[in-house]
Design a protein around this motif. Structure first.
Motif, short mmCIF file in Angstrom:
data_model
loop_
_atom_site.label_atom_id
_atom_site.label_comp_id
_atom_site.label_asym_id
_atom_site.label_seq_id
_atom_site.Cartn_x
_atom_site.Cartn_y
_atom_site.Cartn_z
N LEU A 131 37.00 40.87 46.49
CA LEU A 131 36.48 42.19 46.83
C LEU A 131 36.99 43.24 45.85
CD1 LEU A 131 36.82 42.09 50.74
CD2 LEU A 131 34.76 41.74 49.36
N GLU A 132 38.25 43.13 45.46
CA GLU A 132 38.80 44.10 44.51
C GLU A 132 38.13 43.98 43.14
OE1 GLU A 132 43.08 45.91 43.00
OE2 GLU A 132 43.04 43.99 44.05
N VAL A 133 37.90 42.75 42.71
CA VAL A 133 37.23 42.54 41.42
C VAL A 133 35.82 43.13 41.45
CG1 VAL A 133 36.23 40.80 39.88
CG2 VAL A 133 38.56 40.51 40.74
N LEU A 134 35.07 42.85 42.51
CA LEU A 134 33.70 43.36 42.60
C LEU A 134 33.67 44.88 42.65
CD1 LEU A 134 32.17 40.81 45.15
CD2 LEU A 134 31.70 40.96 42.70
N ILE A 136 40.97 39.26 36.83
CA ILE A 136 40.48 37.89 36.62
C ILE A 136 41.39 37.13 35.66
CG2 ILE A 136 38.66 36.60 35.43
CD1 ILE A 136 37.95 37.11 38.27
N VAL A 137 41.76 37.75 34.56
CA VAL A 137 42.60 37.08 33.56
C VAL A 137 43.95 36.70 34.16
CG1 VAL A 137 43.86 37.40 31.40
CG2 VAL A 137 41.47 38.12 31.57
N THR A 165 37.07 33.30 33.57
CA THR A 165 36.81 34.47 32.72
C THR A 165 35.39 34.53 32.22
OG1 THR A 165 39.13 34.57 32.01
CG2 THR A 165 37.50 35.67 30.63
N MET A 166 34.87 33.44 31.67
CA MET A 166 33.53 33.46 31.09
C MET A 166 32.46 33.61 32.16
SD MET A 166 33.59 33.65 27.90
CE MET A 166 31.84 33.37 27.61
N ASP A 167 32.64 32.95 33.30
CA ASP A 167 31.67 33.10 34.40
C ASP A 167 31.62 34.55 34.87
OD1 ASP A 167 30.99 30.36 34.49
OD2 ASP A 167 32.80 29.93 35.61
N TYR A 168 32.80 35.13 35.03
CA TYR A 168 32.90 36.54 35.44
C TYR A 168 32.24 37.45 34.40
CZ TYR A 168 35.32 41.02 34.84
OH TYR A 168 35.61 42.33 34.59
N ALA A 169 32.57 37.24 33.13
CA ALA A 169 32.06 38.11 32.08
C ALA A 169 30.54 38.02 31.94
CB ALA A 169 32.74 37.76 30.76
N ASN A 170 30.01 36.82 32.01
CA ASN A 170 28.56 36.65 31.90
C ASN A 170 27.82 37.33 33.05
OD1 ASN A 170 28.46 35.16 29.48
ND2 ASN A 170 28.97 33.28 30.55
#
Length: 325
Positions: A198-201, A215-216, A223-228
Protein backbone atom coordinates in the motif's frame (compact mmCIF):
# COMPACT_ATOMS: atom_id res chain seq x y z
CA UNK A 1 -26.37 8.78 -2.63
CA UNK A 2 -26.75 10.38 0.82
CA UNK A 3 -30.35 9.16 1.14
CA UNK A 4 -29.34 5.64 0.13
CA UNK A 5 -26.52 5.60 2.69
CA UNK A 6 -28.89 6.78 5.42
CA UNK A 7 -31.26 3.94 4.58
CA UNK A 8 -28.33 1.52 4.80
CA UNK A 9 -27.46 2.85 8.29
CA UNK A 10 -24.18 4.55 7.32
CA UNK A 11 -23.95 6.19 10.75
CA UNK A 12 -23.57 2.89 12.60
CA UNK A 13 -20.70 2.75 15.11
CA UNK A 14 -18.82 -0.02 13.27
CA UNK A 15 -19.32 1.09 9.69
CA UNK A 16 -16.69 -1.36 8.38
CA UNK A 17 -18.92 -4.25 9.48
CA UNK A 18 -21.88 -2.95 7.44
CA UNK A 19 -21.50 -5.01 4.26
CA UNK A 20 -24.58 -3.37 2.71
CA UNK A 21 -22.87 0.05 2.69
CA UNK A 22 -19.67 -1.50 1.36
CA UNK A 23 -21.49 -3.31 -1.47
CA UNK A 24 -23.41 -0.17 -2.40
CA UNK A 25 -20.25 1.95 -2.58
CA UNK A 26 -18.48 -0.71 -4.63
CA UNK A 27 -21.36 -0.72 -7.10
CA UNK A 28 -21.07 3.07 -7.47
CA UNK A 29 -17.32 2.92 -8.08
CA UNK A 30 -17.63 0.01 -10.47
CA UNK A 31 -19.59 2.04 -13.03
CA UNK A 32 -19.03 5.29 -14.93
CA UNK A 33 -22.67 6.31 -14.61
CA UNK A 34 -22.35 8.22 -11.29
CA UNK A 35 -19.04 10.05 -11.67
CA UNK A 36 -20.38 13.04 -9.72
CA UNK A 37 -20.30 10.98 -6.50
CA UNK A 38 -17.07 9.10 -7.18
CA UNK A 39 -14.87 11.21 -4.90
CA UNK A 40 -17.13 10.95 -1.86
CA UNK A 41 -17.86 7.26 -2.41
CA UNK A 42 -14.15 6.50 -2.91
CA UNK A 43 -13.11 8.26 0.30
CA UNK A 44 -15.75 6.45 2.35
CA UNK A 45 -14.99 3.06 0.79
CA UNK A 46 -11.24 3.41 1.37
CA UNK A 47 -11.91 4.22 5.02
CA UNK A 48 -14.06 1.08 5.29
CA UNK A 49 -11.40 -1.09 3.62
CA UNK A 50 -8.63 0.24 5.87
CA UNK A 51 -10.65 -0.34 9.04
CA UNK A 52 -11.50 -3.87 7.92
CA UNK A 53 -7.83 -4.60 7.16
CA UNK A 54 -6.81 -3.23 10.57
CA UNK A 55 -9.32 -5.46 12.34
CA UNK A 56 -7.04 -8.26 13.56
CA UNK A 57 -9.98 -10.34 14.80
CA UNK A 58 -11.40 -10.59 11.28
CA UNK A 59 -9.13 -13.52 10.29
CA UNK A 60 -10.24 -15.45 13.34
CA UNK A 61 -13.86 -14.70 12.46
CA UNK A 62 -13.19 -16.25 9.03
CA UNK A 63 -12.80 -19.66 10.70
CA UNK A 64 -16.52 -19.68 11.42
CA UNK A 65 -17.53 -19.16 7.81
CA UNK A 66 -17.44 -21.24 4.69
CA UNK A 67 -14.75 -20.56 2.05
CA UNK A 68 -15.65 -17.77 -0.35
CA UNK A 69 -15.48 -18.11 -4.13
CA UNK A 70 -12.21 -16.78 -5.57
CA UNK A 71 -13.72 -13.86 -7.50
CA UNK A 72 -13.27 -10.95 -5.12
CA UNK A 73 -12.58 -8.02 -7.44
CA UNK A 74 -15.63 -6.28 -8.93
CA UNK A 75 -15.77 -6.33 -12.74
CA UNK A 76 -16.91 -3.23 -14.57
CA UNK A 77 -15.75 -0.02 -16.23
CA UNK A 78 -15.14 2.07 -13.12
CA UNK A 79 -12.31 2.44 -10.60
CA UNK A 80 -11.55 -1.26 -10.00
CA UNK A 81 -8.78 -2.47 -12.31
CA UNK A 82 -6.44 -5.45 -12.59
CA UNK A 83 -3.77 -5.49 -9.90
CA UNK A 84 -0.08 -5.45 -10.84
CA UNK A 85 1.14 -9.05 -10.88
CA UNK A 86 4.17 -8.30 -8.66
CA UNK A 87 1.85 -7.39 -5.78
CA UNK A 88 1.29 -11.15 -5.35
CA UNK A 89 4.91 -11.41 -4.15
CA UNK A 90 4.53 -8.84 -1.37
CA UNK A 91 3.27 -9.73 2.14
CA UNK A 92 0.89 -11.10 3.20
CA UNK A 93 0.86 -12.95 -0.15
CA UNK A 94 3.45 -15.59 -0.99
CA UNK A 95 3.13 -15.75 -4.75
CA UNK A 96 0.12 -16.02 -7.04
CA UNK A 97 -0.61 -19.61 -6.00
CA UNK A 98 -1.03 -18.57 -2.35
CA UNK A 99 -4.02 -16.41 -3.28
CA UNK A 100 -6.06 -19.35 -4.58
CA UNK A 101 -5.03 -21.90 -1.98
CA UNK A 102 -7.53 -23.14 0.57
CA UNK A 103 -7.91 -20.72 3.48
CA UNK A 104 -5.50 -21.78 6.23
CA UNK A 105 -7.80 -20.60 9.00
CA UNK A 106 -10.73 -22.55 7.60
CA UNK A 107 -8.55 -25.63 7.15
CA UNK A 108 -6.58 -25.62 10.39
CA UNK A 109 -8.55 -24.04 13.21
CA UNK A 110 -10.63 -26.29 15.45
CA UNK A 111 -14.29 -25.54 15.91
CA UNK A 112 -15.89 -26.19 19.29
CA UNK A 113 -19.42 -26.35 17.88
CA UNK A 114 -18.58 -29.30 15.64
CA UNK A 115 -19.64 -32.72 17.02
CA UNK A 116 -16.07 -33.93 16.49
CA UNK A 117 -14.51 -30.70 17.81
CA UNK A 118 -12.86 -29.92 14.49
CA UNK A 119 -13.59 -29.10 10.90
CA UNK A 120 -12.65 -31.18 7.88
CA UNK A 121 -13.47 -31.02 4.21
CA UNK A 122 -13.50 -34.83 4.12
CA UNK A 123 -16.28 -37.09 5.44
CA UNK A 124 -16.81 -36.89 9.21
CA UNK A 125 -13.93 -38.33 11.19
CA UNK A 126 -11.58 -38.79 8.24
CA UNK A 127 -8.91 -36.85 6.37
CA UNK A 128 -7.45 -37.58 2.98
CA UNK A 129 -4.43 -39.89 2.90
CA UNK A 130 -1.60 -39.81 0.39
CA UNK A 131 -3.68 -41.91 -1.95
CA UNK A 132 -6.45 -39.84 -3.57
CA UNK A 133 -8.85 -42.78 -3.27
CA UNK A 134 -8.25 -43.75 0.36
CA UNK A 135 -9.34 -42.25 3.68
CA UNK A 136 -7.84 -42.75 7.09
CA UNK A 137 -9.08 -41.82 10.58
CA UNK A 138 -8.09 -38.36 11.83
CA UNK A 139 -7.52 -37.10 15.36
CA UNK A 140 -10.32 -34.74 16.42
CA UNK A 141 -8.02 -32.89 18.87
CA UNK A 142 -5.22 -32.09 16.42
CA UNK A 143 -4.80 -28.70 14.76
CA UNK A 144 -3.08 -29.46 11.47
CA UNK A 145 -1.04 -26.54 10.18
CA UNK A 146 0.62 -26.79 6.79
CA UNK A 147 4.41 -27.33 7.07
CA UNK A 148 5.34 -23.83 5.85
CA UNK A 149 2.79 -21.98 7.93
CA UNK A 150 3.66 -19.80 10.91
CA UNK A 151 0.42 -19.55 12.97
CA UNK A 152 1.36 -15.99 14.02
CA UNK A 153 1.41 -14.82 10.40
CA UNK A 154 -1.74 -13.80 8.49
CA UNK A 155 -3.21 -16.28 6.06
CA UNK A 156 -2.13 -15.42 2.48
CA UNK A 157 -5.29 -16.66 0.76
CA UNK A 158 -7.49 -14.30 -1.23
CA UNK A 159 -10.52 -14.87 1.00
CA UNK A 160 -8.76 -13.53 4.12
CA UNK A 161 -7.39 -10.58 2.13
CA UNK A 162 -10.40 -9.59 0.06
CA UNK A 163 -10.37 -5.99 1.33
CA UNK A 164 -6.64 -5.62 0.67
CA UNK A 165 -7.09 -6.94 -2.88
CA UNK A 166 -9.85 -4.43 -3.56
CA UNK A 167 -7.87 -1.54 -2.11
CA UNK A 168 -4.84 -2.48 -4.19
CA UNK A 169 -7.09 -2.62 -7.24
CA UNK A 170 -8.31 0.93 -6.61
CA UNK A 171 -4.74 2.18 -6.14
CA UNK A 172 -3.62 0.53 -9.40
CA UNK A 173 -6.13 2.67 -11.31
CA UNK A 174 -4.10 5.06 -13.50
CA UNK A 175 -6.16 8.09 -12.48
CA UNK A 176 -5.77 7.56 -8.72
CA UNK A 177 -5.37 11.04 -7.25
CA UNK A 178 -2.74 12.28 -4.81
CA UNK A 179 -5.57 13.05 -2.37
CA UNK A 180 -6.58 9.37 -2.39
CA UNK A 181 -2.98 8.29 -1.84
CA UNK A 182 -2.60 10.68 1.11
CA UNK A 183 -5.81 9.38 2.67
CA UNK A 184 -4.56 5.78 2.57
CA UNK A 185 -1.19 6.78 4.07
CA UNK A 186 -2.92 8.71 6.85
CA UNK A 187 -4.91 5.60 7.79
CA UNK A 188 -1.95 3.22 7.36
CA UNK A 189 -0.25 1.75 10.43
CA UNK A 190 3.10 -0.06 10.34
CA UNK A 191 1.62 -3.32 11.63
CA UNK A 192 -1.19 -3.43 9.06
CA UNK A 193 -0.94 -6.42 6.74
CA UNK A 194 -0.10 -5.34 3.23
CA UNK A 195 1.61 -2.21 4.58
CA UNK A 196 4.52 -2.33 2.13
CA UNK A 197 2.40 -2.80 -0.98
CA UNK A 198 0.00 0.00 0.00
CA UNK A 199 2.84 2.40 0.80
CA UNK A 200 4.57 1.67 -2.52
CA UNK A 201 1.36 2.22 -4.50
CA UNK A 202 0.57 5.46 -2.66
CA UNK A 203 4.09 6.86 -2.87
CA UNK A 204 4.14 6.12 -6.60
CA UNK A 205 1.50 8.89 -6.84
CA UNK A 206 3.21 11.26 -4.40
CA UNK A 207 6.97 10.73 -4.62
CA UNK A 208 8.16 8.03 -7.02
CA UNK A 209 11.69 8.10 -5.57
CA UNK A 210 10.33 6.96 -2.19
CA UNK A 211 8.39 4.14 -3.85
CA UNK A 212 11.51 3.06 -5.75
CA UNK A 213 13.59 3.13 -2.59
CA UNK A 214 11.03 0.96 -0.77
CA UNK A 215 11.13 -1.68 -3.49
CA UNK A 216 14.93 -1.74 -3.73
CA UNK A 217 15.37 -2.02 0.04
CA UNK A 218 12.67 -4.61 0.62
CA UNK A 219 12.24 -6.60 -2.62
CA UNK A 220 15.03 -5.81 -5.05
CA UNK A 221 14.08 -8.93 -7.01
CA UNK A 222 10.84 -7.16 -8.04
CA UNK A 223 12.56 -3.99 -9.24
CA UNK A 224 12.02 -4.51 -12.96
CA UNK A 225 8.41 -5.66 -12.56
CA UNK A 226 7.70 -2.60 -10.42
CA UNK A 227 9.48 -0.23 -12.80
CA UNK A 228 7.77 -1.56 -15.92
CA UNK A 229 4.39 -1.04 -14.23
CA UNK A 230 4.91 2.43 -12.80
CA UNK A 231 7.79 4.28 -14.48
CA UNK A 232 6.64 4.12 -18.09
CA UNK A 233 9.06 6.00 -20.39
CA UNK A 234 9.94 8.66 -17.83
CA UNK A 235 13.71 8.94 -18.24
CA UNK A 236 14.25 10.86 -14.99
CA UNK A 237 12.48 8.18 -12.95
CA UNK A 238 14.49 5.36 -14.55
CA UNK A 239 17.77 7.22 -13.98
CA UNK A 240 16.78 7.91 -10.35
CA UNK A 241 16.01 4.22 -9.85
CA UNK A 242 19.38 3.26 -11.34
CA UNK A 243 21.14 5.64 -8.98
CA UNK A 244 19.26 4.20 -5.99
CA UNK A 245 20.49 0.73 -6.97
CA UNK A 246 23.98 2.09 -7.57
CA UNK A 247 24.08 3.55 -4.05
CA UNK A 248 22.72 0.34 -2.56
CA UNK A 249 25.34 -1.80 -4.32
CA UNK A 250 28.17 0.49 -3.19
CA UNK A 251 26.93 0.37 0.40
CA UNK A 252 26.55 -3.42 0.40
CA UNK A 253 30.00 -3.95 -1.11
CA UNK A 254 31.52 -2.30 1.96
CA UNK A 255 29.84 -4.79 4.29
CA UNK A 256 31.61 -8.00 5.23
CA UNK A 257 28.42 -9.91 6.04
CA UNK A 258 26.70 -9.40 2.69
CA UNK A 259 25.60 -12.64 1.07
CA UNK A 260 26.69 -13.34 -2.50
CA UNK A 261 23.10 -14.20 -3.45
CA UNK A 262 21.82 -10.87 -2.12
CA UNK A 263 24.51 -8.94 -3.99
CA UNK A 264 23.58 -10.86 -7.13
CA UNK A 265 19.94 -9.75 -6.79
CA UNK A 266 20.98 -6.09 -6.63
CA UNK A 267 23.29 -6.49 -9.61
CA UNK A 268 20.61 -8.20 -11.70
CA UNK A 269 18.20 -5.37 -10.91
CA UNK A 270 20.85 -2.77 -11.74
CA UNK A 271 21.63 -4.37 -15.10
CA UNK A 272 17.93 -4.59 -15.94
CA UNK A 273 17.37 -0.91 -15.19
CA UNK A 274 20.57 0.08 -17.00
CA UNK A 275 19.40 -1.73 -20.14
CA UNK A 276 16.30 0.48 -20.20
CA UNK A 277 18.24 3.67 -19.40
CA UNK A 278 20.61 2.88 -22.29
CA UNK A 279 17.59 2.91 -24.62
CA UNK A 280 16.24 6.20 -23.25
CA UNK A 281 19.38 8.35 -23.03
CA UNK A 282 21.70 9.71 -25.66
CA UNK A 283 25.27 8.36 -25.47
CA UNK A 284 26.79 11.52 -23.99
CA UNK A 285 24.18 11.57 -21.21
CA UNK A 286 24.62 7.87 -20.47
CA UNK A 287 28.37 8.23 -20.13
CA UNK A 288 27.79 11.12 -17.73
CA UNK A 289 25.85 9.05 -15.19
CA UNK A 290 27.91 5.85 -15.22
CA UNK A 291 30.13 5.40 -12.15
CA UNK A 292 33.80 6.08 -12.89
CA UNK A 293 34.92 3.27 -10.59
CA UNK A 294 33.00 0.58 -12.47
CA UNK A 295 34.47 -2.01 -14.81
CA UNK A 296 34.54 -0.94 -18.46
CA UNK A 297 33.84 -4.51 -19.54
CA UNK A 298 30.57 -4.50 -17.60
CA UNK A 299 29.26 -1.28 -19.15
CA UNK A 300 30.58 -1.70 -22.68
CA UNK A 301 27.55 -3.69 -24.00
CA UNK A 302 25.14 -1.03 -22.67
CA UNK A 303 27.19 1.83 -24.13
CA UNK A 304 27.31 0.04 -27.47
CA UNK A 305 23.54 -0.51 -27.39
CA UNK A 306 23.00 3.16 -26.61
CA UNK A 307 25.15 4.24 -29.59
CA UNK A 308 23.36 1.83 -31.93
CA UNK A 309 19.95 3.08 -30.78
CA UNK A 310 21.08 6.71 -31.15
CA UNK A 311 22.38 6.12 -34.69
CA UNK A 312 19.20 4.29 -35.66
CA UNK A 313 17.08 7.19 -34.37
CA UNK A 314 19.17 9.70 -36.32
CA UNK A 315 18.88 7.65 -39.51
CA UNK A 316 15.12 7.36 -39.05
CA UNK A 317 14.83 11.14 -38.71
CA UNK A 318 16.92 11.72 -41.83
CA UNK A 319 14.79 9.31 -43.87
CA UNK A 320 11.60 10.92 -42.61
CA UNK A 321 12.85 14.42 -43.48
CA UNK A 322 13.78 13.34 -47.01
CA UNK A 323 10.37 11.72 -47.53
CA UNK A 324 8.57 14.85 -46.29
CA UNK A 325 10.72 17.28 -48.32
Amino acid sequence: MNKALDLLDVHTEKLHDNIHVRDYLEALLNSKDRQNVFDKALKLLITIYMNRIKDKDRDLMRSNTKPLPHNHLPRGNGHFVSRYAWLDQLPPFQGSRSLVQQCEFYRTLTRATSPQGYRSSSPQGFIKSVSPHALRPSSPQTIRYSPTRDPSEPCPCCCCNEDLLKLQSLLCWKQTSQETARLVLELLDLDVKGHLSLEVLCQSRLDISIASDLIVNNHADLTMDYANSLLGNNTDNWVALMQILQTKISFEENRFDILASKHSVYMDAFKGVLSVVAELLEPVNLLGILPSSASNEMFLPYIERCFVKHKADQLQKQVFQKVMS
